[in-house]
Design an enzyme around this catalytic site. Structure first.
Site, short mmCIF file in Angstrom:
data_model
loop_
_atom_site.label_atom_id
_atom_site.label_comp_id
_atom_site.label_asym_id
_atom_site.label_seq_id
_atom_site.Cartn_x
_atom_site.Cartn_y
_atom_site.Cartn_z
N LYS A 9 96.35 54.99 -44.95
CA LYS A 9 95.64 54.70 -43.68
C LYS A 9 94.68 53.55 -43.88
CE LYS A 9 91.41 56.46 -44.95
NZ LYS A 9 90.29 55.56 -45.26
N PRO A 112 97.53 52.34 -53.93
CA PRO A 112 96.53 52.25 -55.00
C PRO A 112 95.36 53.22 -54.79
CG PRO A 112 96.44 50.29 -53.56
CD PRO A 112 97.62 51.11 -53.12
N ALA A 115 90.72 52.82 -53.21
CA ALA A 115 90.96 51.67 -52.34
C ALA A 115 90.51 51.93 -50.90
CB ALA A 115 92.44 51.32 -52.37
N GLY A 116 90.20 53.21 -50.58
CA GLY A 116 89.85 53.52 -49.18
C GLY A 116 91.08 53.64 -48.30
N LEU A 117 92.24 53.86 -48.94
CA LEU A 117 93.50 53.94 -48.18
C LEU A 117 93.98 55.38 -48.02
CD1 LEU A 117 95.31 50.89 -49.86
CD2 LEU A 117 94.22 50.95 -47.60
N GLY A 118 93.22 56.33 -48.53
CA GLY A 118 93.50 57.76 -48.28
C GLY A 118 94.72 58.30 -49.01
N GLY A 120 95.35 59.96 -51.87
CA GLY A 120 95.28 61.35 -52.35
C GLY A 120 95.25 62.34 -51.19
N SER A 121 94.52 62.00 -50.14
CA SER A 121 94.43 62.88 -48.96
C SER A 121 95.79 62.96 -48.27
CB SER A 121 93.42 62.33 -47.95
OG SER A 121 92.15 62.23 -48.53
N ASP A 164 89.62 63.42 -44.92
CA ASP A 164 90.68 62.64 -44.28
C ASP A 164 91.99 63.43 -44.14
OD1 ASP A 164 88.90 60.57 -44.50
OD2 ASP A 164 89.99 59.50 -46.08
#
Ligand code: C5P
Length: 311
Positions: A9, A112, A115-118, A120-121, A164
């Site tokens: 995301k 990655p 990175a703030g791309l979620g 793991g969530s 998230d």
């Protein structure tokens, strides 16, 4: 095949509103799922012969970002599966008695970390969604009555796994408040994007720690975004990310990346979540591809598009 894509995301805007007594922060944000995806496979490998709780026989992690992804109980996928098993045990004793399942997991990491791309969530939400599908498959194949997992329970488990995670159960685009778990609808519009991740990562906890009270508060035009996404206006709204003010001074490269994307015609270039990835939103693929050419030599770049809702 018991596989599912787990999309990354971006946050089209992210206003951190204030610190809460429970240590979390109240947010106002707009999530957008994109077609940069991890892939999770869960294989039912038969009934367990022992009485232990451990339901996972093998957990392999592969792909370009496998390094640094734990393949054990520290991984949110593992914890999501554990929690989902608990729900099914409580909700469907017949399933539990009949199958008492053991699984092999395989996770391909294309998103990655830090990175703030979620990533793991999203993997955790994918595990919940896929587990739900497998339970229904096993029930049908076993001639037992179909039973879906209680969606409220799934949302409760998702929220406990991470702020998230509930968004990724829905996918698409959503406006969110609270810790990020209270979701509202957004009009869907296909977005042409470039995600750029510098070599360094930023831990979410550290990013929240870097915030100062004077940085917090509403700054983004959420109403304008809804109108733009719904094509009611072509005037692009003001959208912010609170973390930029805290992180730009520490990591000057973040600003340079956003400026490069704006110079190549982006409508918007912002940090995603708490970084370290940024994204550019472009009016067409030609300008996006030019920005990609300019940045690919120095950073990991992921050209992508927004995705519709799950299922
Ligand atoms: O919810 P999640 O486990 O993803 O959050 C990781 C950390 O990020 C939390 O422990 C907290 O320090 C911070 N956080 C926050 N406010 C949020 C979301 C996360 O302070 N809304």
């Amino acid at each position: 095949m018991n596989s599912i894509f787990a999309p990354a995301k971006i946050n089209l805007f992210l206003d951190v509103l204030g610190r809460r007594p429970d240590g979390y922060h109240d947010l106002h944000t707009a999530f957008c799922a994109v077609d940069l995806c991890d892939e999770l496979t869960i294989e039912f490998v038969g009934r367990r012969e022992d009485s232990g709780w451990l339901a996972i026989r093998q957990f392999t992690v592969e792909g370009p970002f496998a390094n640094g992804t734990p393949a054990d109980a520290r991984n949110l996928v593992w914890r999501a599966l554990d929690q989902a098993l608990l729900i099914v045990k409580q909700q469907n004793a017949r399933f539990w008695d009949r199958f008492y399942p053991r699984f092999d997991l395989r996770l391909v990491k294309n998103i990655p970390h830090g990175a703030g791309l979620g990533g793991g969530s999203s993997d955790a939400a994918a595990a919940l969604l896929l587990f739900r599908r497998i339970v229904r498959q096993l029930l049908t194949e076993g001639g037992l009555p179909d039973l879906d997992l209680d969606p409220k329970e799934l949302r409760r488990v998702a929220t406990a796994l991470g702020s998230d995670v509930p968004f990724f159960l829905k996918g698409g685009m959503a406006e969110a408040t609270g810790r990020g778990e209270l979701l509202g609808p957004l009009p869907t519009r296909e977005l042409i994007l470039l995600i750029v991740k510098p070599a360094f990562s930023i831990s979410t906890v550290d990013a929240y720690r870097a915030l100062r009270p004077e940085m917090l508060g509403p700054a983004s035009d959420a109403y304008g975004l809804r109108r733009w996404l719904g094509r009611e206006t072509e005037e692009f709204p003001v959208l912010n990310n609170t973390f930029e003010r805290a992180l730009d001074p520490v990591y000057p490269e973040l600003r340079t990346i956003r400026e490069a994307m704006m110079e190549h015609g982006a409508l918007l270039a912002r940090l995603s979540g708490s970084g370290s990835a940024s994204f550019g939103l472009f009016p067409d693929t030609a300008s996006r591809d030019q920005a990609h050419e300019a940045l690919r030599g120095s950073h990991a770049c992921f050209p992508c598009r927004s995705l519709g809702p799950v299922g």
